[in-house]
Design a protein around this motif. Structure first.
Motif, PDB file in Angstrom:
ATOM      1  N   GLY A  97       0.806  -1.215   0.000  1.00 18.68           N
ATOM      2  CA  GLY A  97       0.000   0.000   0.000  1.00 18.68           C
ATOM      3  C   GLY A  97       0.839   1.266   0.000  1.00 18.68           C
ATOM      4  N   VAL A 112      -5.833   8.109   6.094  1.00 14.03           N
ATOM      5  CA  VAL A 112      -6.454   7.014   6.843  1.00 14.03           C
ATOM      6  C   VAL A 112      -7.891   7.354   7.203  1.00 14.03           C
ATOM      7  N   THR A 113      -8.803   6.447   6.885  1.00 15.60           N
ATOM      8  CA  THR A 113     -10.211   6.591   7.272  1.00 15.60           C
ATOM      9  C   THR A 113     -10.414   6.008   8.670  1.00 15.60           C
ATOM     10  N   THR A 143      -8.504   2.795  11.374  1.00 13.28           N
ATOM     11  CA  THR A 143      -7.376   1.892  11.604  1.00 13.28           C
ATOM     12  C   THR A 143      -7.858   0.673  12.376  1.00 13.28           C
ATOM     13  N   THR A 197      -1.393   7.407   1.868  1.00 16.39           N
ATOM     14  CA  THR A 197      -2.855   7.252   1.932  1.00 16.39           C
ATOM     15  C   THR A 197      -3.415   7.962   3.154  1.00 16.39           C
ATOM     16  N   ASN A 245      -9.092   1.452   6.226  1.00 14.63           N
ATOM     17  CA  ASN A 245      -8.151   1.268   5.119  1.00 14.63           C
ATOM     18  C   ASN A 245      -6.705   1.126   5.586  1.00 14.63           C
ATOM     19  N   ASN A 294      -9.304  -2.870  -2.573  1.00 12.87           N
ATOM     20  CA  ASN A 294      -9.940  -2.144  -1.477  1.00 12.87           C
ATOM     21  C   ASN A 294      -9.065  -1.013  -0.931  1.00 12.87           C
ATOM     22  N   HIS A 295      -7.953  -0.733  -1.643  1.00 15.47           N
ATOM     23  CA  HIS A 295      -7.085   0.413  -1.335  1.00 15.47           C
ATOM     24  C   HIS A 295      -6.605   0.393   0.120  1.00 15.47           C
ATOM     25  N   LEU A 296      -6.185  -0.787   0.569  1.00 14.53           N
ATOM     26  CA  LEU A 296      -5.730  -0.941   1.941  1.00 14.53           C
ATOM     27  C   LEU A 296      -4.223  -0.738   2.047  1.00 14.53           C
ATOM     28  N   GLU A 348      -5.434  -4.651  -2.819  1.00 11.41           N
ATOM     29  CA  GLU A 348      -5.311  -3.494  -3.712  1.00 11.41           C
ATOM     30  C   GLU A 348      -6.667  -2.983  -4.180  1.00 11.41           C
ATOM     31  N   VAL A 365     -12.527  -4.176   5.662  1.00 18.37           N
ATOM     32  CA  VAL A 365     -13.296  -3.537   4.588  1.00 18.37           C
ATOM     33  C   VAL A 365     -14.724  -3.273   5.044  1.00 18.37           C
TER      34      VAL A 365
END
Length: 279
Positions: free
Chosen positions: A30, A36-37, A39, A34, A59, A94-96, A92, A54
């Motif tokens: 990742g 972070v939304t 953790t 990014t 993320n 899920n953009h983690l 990938e 998810v």
């Protein structure tokens, strides 16, 4: 905050300095930039954990153990492996971002994984914290892993461990009616000796330990030693709960530490759970 900023804050707070070329504590997959939304913390980023992250809208996954099935998370050997490719695709898509937090946790003066174990067992007050000589060569002696608990029978201690750590199945060596008082705790791979398989038996003898609670085990070392001791009439016993159950508590209680450090962040715990079904 970006992943990079959170990681830097965590490392700074530990107060530990490690060689970045040698530690396994790296961004495993990742983009570190990014935003972070949410953790999540966990023992290991299994597919189940990833799917739950998810579902929670997280993320950023902080994992204690490897994602790519080997101690250093090396992936070159996996590039054409279907399990690796599908897991990588899931991450990938899920953009983690996955960061490993292992060496720093164990390197702090009061091991953060043991802190979680102590909280779940309610044993903080029983840990022996005597000073060890700087010349001591056995890392198990240096780590101060002995607890002097109120006396109880082995069968009762087994039940306490199972209830406190949510263990489905424990392997046990020793007389069920035997008394447990001085308990050595070797979470994860500590019971393999940390570089020398003789360290575990030396630790048990020098600390006058009657019972060991451990994660992993090699069946010709400490478990054989304790089995022979018990058969010879000595009050020695062992409770084997596996690597995951012995260390997951540390990742659960890491959440409160992170919330204090990063109060503006949403942090939660996902239990990786025992890796086995028992038939």
């Amino acid at each position: 905050m970006k992943v990079r900023e959170i990681v830097d804050s965590i490392i700074r707070e530990t107060g530990v300095i490690l060689d970045q070329g040698r530690t396994v504590d790296q961004i495993i997959i990742g983009d570190p930039d990014t935003e972070v939304t949410k953790t999540v913390t966990t023992f290991m980023a299994t597919v189940d954990v990833i799917l739950e992250a998810v579902r929670l809208g997280a993320n950023f996954i902080i994992t204690h153990e490897p994602t790519w099935f080997n101690g250093r998370d090396e992936k070159e050997w996996l590039l054409n492996d279907p399990v690796y490719m599908k897991k990588k695709q899931l991450i990938e898509e899920n953009h983690l971002v996955i960061w490993r937090f292992h060496d720093y946790m164990h390197a702090v003066s009061d091991d953060m994984i043991y802190q979680g174990f102590e909280q779940d067992m309610g044993w903080g007050e029983y840990k022996e914290r005597s000073k060890i000589s700087q010349e001591e060569k056995n890392p198990l002696m240096k780590a101060r892993l002995c607890y002097q608990i109120p006396e109880m029978k082995l069968k009762d201690l087994v039940m306490k461990v199972k209830e406190s750590l949510e263990v489905k199945c424990a392997r046990v060596i020793g007389n069920q009616e035997g008394i447990c008082h001085r308990v050595g705790v070797l979470v994860g791979g500590g019971s393999l000796g940390l570089g020398n398989e003789k360290n575990t038996m030396e630790f048990m003898r020098r600390e006058n330990i009657d019972t060991v609670i451990c994660g992993d085990i090699t069946e010709w070392t400490l478990s054989a030693y304790i089995r022979d001791a018990s058969m010879l009439g000595l009050n020695k016993s062992m409770i084997i709960i596996g690597h995951e159950r012995s260390e997951e508590s540390g990742m659960k209680h890491l959440v409160s530490w992170l919330k204090q450090l990063l109060p503006e962040q949403t942090v939660s715990f996902i239990d990786a759970k025992e890796p086995f079904d028992y038939l």
